[in-house]
Design a protein around this motif. Structure first.
Motif, PDB file in Angstrom:
ATOM      1  N   ALA A 146       0.842  -1.200   0.000  1.00  0.00           N
ATOM      2  CA  ALA A 146       0.000   0.000   0.000  1.00  0.00           C
ATOM      3  C   ALA A 146       0.877   1.251   0.000  1.00  0.00           C
ATOM      4  CB  ALA A 146      -0.914   0.005   1.228  1.00  0.00           C
ATOM      5  N   MET A 147       0.485   2.224  -0.787  1.00  0.00           N
ATOM      6  CA  MET A 147       1.237   3.481  -0.903  1.00  0.00           C
ATOM      7  C   MET A 147       0.458   4.592  -0.215  1.00  0.00           C
ATOM      8  SD  MET A 147       3.856   2.648  -2.930  1.00  0.00           S
ATOM      9  CE  MET A 147       4.384   4.104  -3.851  1.00  0.00           C
ATOM     10  N   PRO A 148       1.154   5.533   0.394  1.00  0.00           N
ATOM     11  CA  PRO A 148       0.443   6.645   1.035  1.00  0.00           C
ATOM     12  C   PRO A 148      -0.174   7.590   0.004  1.00  0.00           C
ATOM     13  CG  PRO A 148       2.810   7.018   1.126  1.00  0.00           C
ATOM     14  CD  PRO A 148       2.621   5.638   0.577  1.00  0.00           C
ATOM     15  N   SER A 149      -1.387   8.020   0.276  1.00  0.00           N
ATOM     16  CA  SER A 149      -2.045   8.992  -0.604  1.00  0.00           C
ATOM     17  C   SER A 149      -1.468  10.381  -0.328  1.00  0.00           C
ATOM     18  CB  SER A 149      -3.546   9.005  -0.334  1.00  0.00           C
ATOM     19  OG  SER A 149      -3.803   9.492   0.982  1.00  0.00           O
ATOM     20  N   MET A 233      -2.531  -0.577  16.066  1.00  0.00           N
ATOM     21  CA  MET A 233      -3.116   0.114  14.913  1.00  0.00           C
ATOM     22  C   MET A 233      -4.253  -0.697  14.315  1.00  0.00           C
ATOM     23  SD  MET A 233       0.302   1.582  13.003  1.00  0.00           S
ATOM     24  CE  MET A 233      -0.688   2.233  11.641  1.00  0.00           C
ATOM     25  N   ILE A 234      -4.061  -1.995  14.182  1.00  0.00           N
ATOM     26  CA  ILE A 234      -5.102  -2.854  13.604  1.00  0.00           C
ATOM     27  C   ILE A 234      -6.367  -2.811  14.448  1.00  0.00           C
ATOM     28  CG2 ILE A 234      -5.709  -5.257  13.091  1.00  0.00           C
ATOM     29  CD1 ILE A 234      -2.712  -5.663  12.357  1.00  0.00           C
ATOM     30  N   ASP A 261       0.567  -5.671   5.209  1.00  0.00           N
ATOM     31  CA  ASP A 261       0.006  -5.912   3.872  1.00  0.00           C
ATOM     32  C   ASP A 261      -1.334  -6.643   3.968  1.00  0.00           C
ATOM     33  OD1 ASP A 261       2.024  -4.656   2.449  1.00  0.00           O
ATOM     34  OD2 ASP A 261       3.221  -6.481   2.245  1.00  0.00           O
ATOM     35  N   GLU A 262      -1.454  -7.547   4.922  1.00  0.00           N
ATOM     36  CA  GLU A 262      -2.725  -8.262   5.112  1.00  0.00           C
ATOM     37  C   GLU A 262      -3.860  -7.302   5.455  1.00  0.00           C
ATOM     38  OE1 GLU A 262      -2.379 -11.268   8.072  1.00  0.00           O
ATOM     39  OE2 GLU A 262      -0.657 -12.245   7.109  1.00  0.00           O
ATOM     40  N   HIS A 263      -3.524  -6.213   6.142  1.00  0.00           N
ATOM     41  CA  HIS A 263      -4.545  -5.272   6.610  1.00  0.00           C
ATOM     42  C   HIS A 263      -4.535  -3.951   5.824  1.00  0.00           C
ATOM     43  CE1 HIS A 263      -5.801  -7.574  10.207  1.00  0.00           C
ATOM     44  NE2 HIS A 263      -4.572  -8.044  10.152  1.00  0.00           N
ATOM     45  N   ASP A 264      -3.804  -3.942   4.704  1.00  0.00           N
ATOM     46  CA  ASP A 264      -3.766  -2.764   3.828  1.00  0.00           C
ATOM     47  C   ASP A 264      -3.309  -1.517   4.588  1.00  0.00           C
ATOM     48  OD1 ASP A 264      -4.033  -1.669   1.279  1.00  0.00           O
ATOM     49  OD2 ASP A 264      -6.022  -0.856   1.739  1.00  0.00           O
ATOM     50  N   ILE A 265      -2.302  -1.681   5.412  1.00  0.00           N
ATOM     51  CA  ILE A 265      -1.736  -0.573   6.186  1.00  0.00           C
ATOM     52  C   ILE A 265      -0.440  -0.112   5.530  1.00  0.00           C
ATOM     53  CG2 ILE A 265      -0.615   0.006   8.392  1.00  0.00           C
ATOM     54  CD1 ILE A 265      -2.673  -1.772   9.769  1.00  0.00           C
TER      55      ILE A 265
END
Length: 275
Positions: A146-149, A233-234, A261-265
């Motif tokens: 996931a990449m930061p917006s 965080m999760i 990655d599993e939690h799209d963080i």
């Protein structure tokens, strides 16, 4: 090689230190100063003791008898523990330090500097915490799929500046932000509790930023993140973890990355120049 002392708190960092230092030929004398330290320390250390942090005279005597000349302090011993000290009666040496602190303050750096002075006054050299852990301090990069917006990067920059300000005040090293609003700042409760509090207030999608203090003393309280950080965080649906590049210890990195990655963080390391 030298025989090194380790005053161990909770978490993985003490074990990381033991592994690395022993690979370089050092013997490790480990003293667990609080309950619930990593159980692997007992078998991996050359000598292992459990002595409460409020029994400072016994700690120093043990290090001296073990012929230790250099010592490091790693792992969590939160300031909250000070307020539970009635569970253990401090020895006279510890009482003297506590009385000294009462005349000053109970800020993190004040407490740790008092302890460092006591250790070094007893002939021990307190090592840079990162001396054997430099590989755990990554340069600027993105660790996750996931990449930061753009909006998240704005929150990271805002949080970075805010975290530096609270670090300068010696309050903490972590902030939780969302939409350029501060949800929580780290205080006596520690990083993970700060994340849970801020993440809950944010609802979901919060950004967690952890930095080194502007005048960080490398002998203590070097910022660190790991699986406990991510789990907090999760629990509260935070979406971004940003750490200060080359100044934060990233423990269990690959396990943390996989779980993120599993939690799209998003997990990134940044510095002032990269923001």
């Amino acid at each position: 090689m030298a025989r090194l002392g380790l005053l161990a708190g909770v978490g993985t960092l003490p074990f990381e230190f033991v592994q690395t230092a022993k690979k370089q030929g050092h013997e490790i004398v480990c003293i667990a100063v609080v309950p619930d330290v990593d159980t692997r320390l007992r078998s991996y250390s050359d000598k292992y003791f459990e002595i409460n942090v409020f029994k400072l005279n016994k700690i120093l005597k043990t290090l001296c008898e073990a012929n230790v000349k250099e010592v490091t302090m790693l792992g969590k011993v939160t300031k909250e523990y000070l307020y539970k000290r009635k569970l253990v009666i401090p020895d006279l040496r510890t009482v003297k330090i506590l009385n000294k602190l009462r005349k000053l303050d109970f800020k993190d750096d004040t407490i740790m500097l008092a302890l460092v002075d006591e250790l070094e006054g007893s002939g021990l050299k307190v090592m840079d915490q990162t001396k054997y852990l430099k590989p755990l301090m990554p340069p600027p990069q993105i660790f996750t799929h996931a990449m930061p917006s753009e909006e998240q990067m704005d929150d990271i920059a805002f949080g970075f500046k805010t975290a530096k300000l609270i670090g300068q005040m010696d309050m903490g090293q972590t902030v939780v932000v969302k939409d350029k609003a501060v949800m929580a700042v780290e205080a006596i409760e520690g990083t993970d509790a700060c994340i849970r509090r801020g993440g809950k207030l944010a609802g979901k999608g919060a950004v967690v930023v952890k930095v080194a203090k502007p005048n960080q003393d490398p002998r203590f309280d070097v910022p660190a993140v790991g699986l406990d950080t991510l789990n907090a965080m999760i629990e509260t649906k935070c979406k971004v973890l940003a750490i200060e590049a080359e100044k934060t210890l990233f423990v269990d990195r690959f396990d943390v990355m996989d779980k993120a990655d599993e939690h799209d963080i998003v997990i990134v390391s940044v510095n002032q120049e990269s923001l």
